[in-house]
Scaffold this motif. Structure first.
Motif, mmCIF file in Angstrom:
data_model
loop_
_atom_site.group_PDB
_atom_site.id
_atom_site.type_symbol
_atom_site.label_atom_id
_atom_site.label_comp_id
_atom_site.label_asym_id
_atom_site.label_seq_id
_atom_site.Cartn_x
_atom_site.Cartn_y
_atom_site.Cartn_z
ATOM 1 N N ALA A 61 0.848 -1.019 -0.033
ATOM 2 C CA ALA A 61 0.407 0.296 -0.032
ATOM 3 C C ALA A 61 1.208 1.321 -0.224
ATOM 4 N N ILE A 62 0.851 1.617 -1.002
ATOM 5 C CA ILE A 62 1.197 3.216 -0.979
ATOM 6 C C ILE A 62 0.273 4.382 -0.819
ATOM 7 N N ILE A 63 0.575 5.509 0.972
ATOM 8 C CA ILE A 63 -0.523 6.069 1.560
ATOM 9 C C ILE A 63 -0.195 7.321 1.820
ATOM 10 N N ARG A 64 -0.795 7.801 2.318
ATOM 11 C CA ARG A 64 0.185 9.736 3.021
ATOM 12 C C ARG A 64 0.832 9.567 3.960
ATOM 13 N N PRO A 65 1.018 10.370 4.092
ATOM 14 C CA PRO A 65 2.921 10.271 5.357
ATOM 15 C C PRO A 65 1.259 10.336 6.280
ATOM 16 N N VAL A 123 8.710 7.039 0.552
ATOM 17 C CA VAL A 123 9.218 6.743 -0.438
ATOM 18 C C VAL A 123 8.796 7.749 -1.519
ATOM 19 N N LEU A 124 8.639 8.759 -2.913
ATOM 20 C CA LEU A 124 8.576 9.614 -3.742
ATOM 21 C C LEU A 124 7.810 9.000 -4.526
ATOM 22 N N GLU A 127 0.763 18.084 1.219
ATOM 23 C CA GLU A 127 1.115 16.762 1.596
ATOM 24 C C GLU A 127 2.776 17.078 1.645
ATOM 25 N N VAL A 128 3.317 17.879 1.758
ATOM 26 C CA VAL A 128 4.561 18.305 2.486
ATOM 27 C C VAL A 128 4.385 19.049 3.752
ATOM 28 N N SER A 129 4.821 18.192 4.701
ATOM 29 C CA SER A 129 5.103 19.442 5.610
ATOM 30 C C SER A 129 6.534 20.521 6.220
ATOM 31 N N LYS A 142 4.027 24.620 -14.422
ATOM 32 C CA LYS A 142 2.600 24.339 -15.284
ATOM 33 C C LYS A 142 2.833 22.692 -14.589
ATOM 34 N N GLY A 143 3.935 22.213 -14.611
ATOM 35 C CA GLY A 143 3.591 21.015 -14.371
ATOM 36 C C GLY A 143 3.383 19.926 -13.196
ATOM 37 N N GLY A 144 3.603 20.386 -12.536
ATOM 38 C CA GLY A 144 3.302 20.283 -10.608
ATOM 39 C C GLY A 144 4.403 19.674 -9.690
ATOM 40 N N MET A 145 3.944 19.410 -8.603
ATOM 41 C CA MET A 145 5.237 19.394 -7.736
ATOM 42 C C MET A 145 5.963 17.890 -8.513
ATOM 43 N N LYS A 146 7.660 18.108 -8.383
ATOM 44 C CA LYS A 146 8.468 17.036 -8.983
ATOM 45 C C LYS A 146 7.806 15.569 -8.582
ATOM 46 N N TYR A 147 7.584 15.249 -7.226
ATOM 47 C CA TYR A 147 7.541 14.465 -6.323
ATOM 48 C C TYR A 147 6.378 14.903 -5.464
ATOM 49 N N VAL A 148 5.639 13.710 -4.426
ATOM 50 C CA VAL A 148 5.480 13.956 -3.580
ATOM 51 C C VAL A 148 5.560 13.077 -2.679
ATOM 52 N N PRO A 149 5.887 13.440 -1.340
ATOM 53 C CA PRO A 149 5.933 11.782 -0.168
ATOM 54 C C PRO A 149 4.908 11.208 0.536
ATOM 55 N N LYS A 150 5.161 10.161 0.373
ATOM 56 C CA LYS A 150 4.248 8.755 1.222
ATOM 57 C C LYS A 150 4.973 8.122 1.384
#
Length: 121
Positions: free
Chosen positions: A6-10, A33-34, A45-47, A58-66
């Motif tokens: 499962a990949i979930i929110r931190p 993970v990112l 999602e980032v602290s 334009k493309g949004g964030m590069k990666y999201v921490p999960k």
């Protein structure tokens, strides 16, 4: 046996761990993970503070921490574990995560050489 990944929110990690443990599934592997999905990143999602120019890309964030959790369970426990992970982690918003269920051919406890169900119980 099945592996549930499962990949979930931190911010859902602690509650997920508590509920799984209370139901008799205290053992799992977890890692930071990112990644990113279709939403291309969620600033909420980032602290940490982000530079304004990163938020307006334009493309949004590069990666999201999960958080990625992985556990191997007996076939009869798959539905329960998946349902619990979904209940704890579902906000109804983009970015709630994904669950993957994969077959496991065998499991071996290195210390005792137990195999199969005995190795995961």
């Amino acid at each position: 046996m099945k592996e549930i990944v499962a990949i979930i929110r931190p911010n859902k990690m602690t509650r997920t761990k508590e509920v799984l443990s209370a139901l008799g599934f205290p053992a799992f592997t977890a890692s930071k993970v990112l990644g990113r999905g279709k939403q291309k990143g969620l600033a909420g999602e980032v602290s940490f503070e982000m530079r304004p120019e990163l938020l307006s890309q334009k493309g949004g964030m590069k990666y999201v921490p999960k958080r990625l959790i992985s556990l191997v369970v007996n076939d009869e426990d798959v539905s329960l574990v998946v349902e619990v992970i979904m209940r704890v982690n579902r906000t109804g918003e983009i970015g709630d995560g994904r669950i993957f269920v994969c077959p496991v051919e065998d499991a071996i406890r290195i210390r005792t050489r137990e195999r199969g169900k005995a190795a995961i119980n």
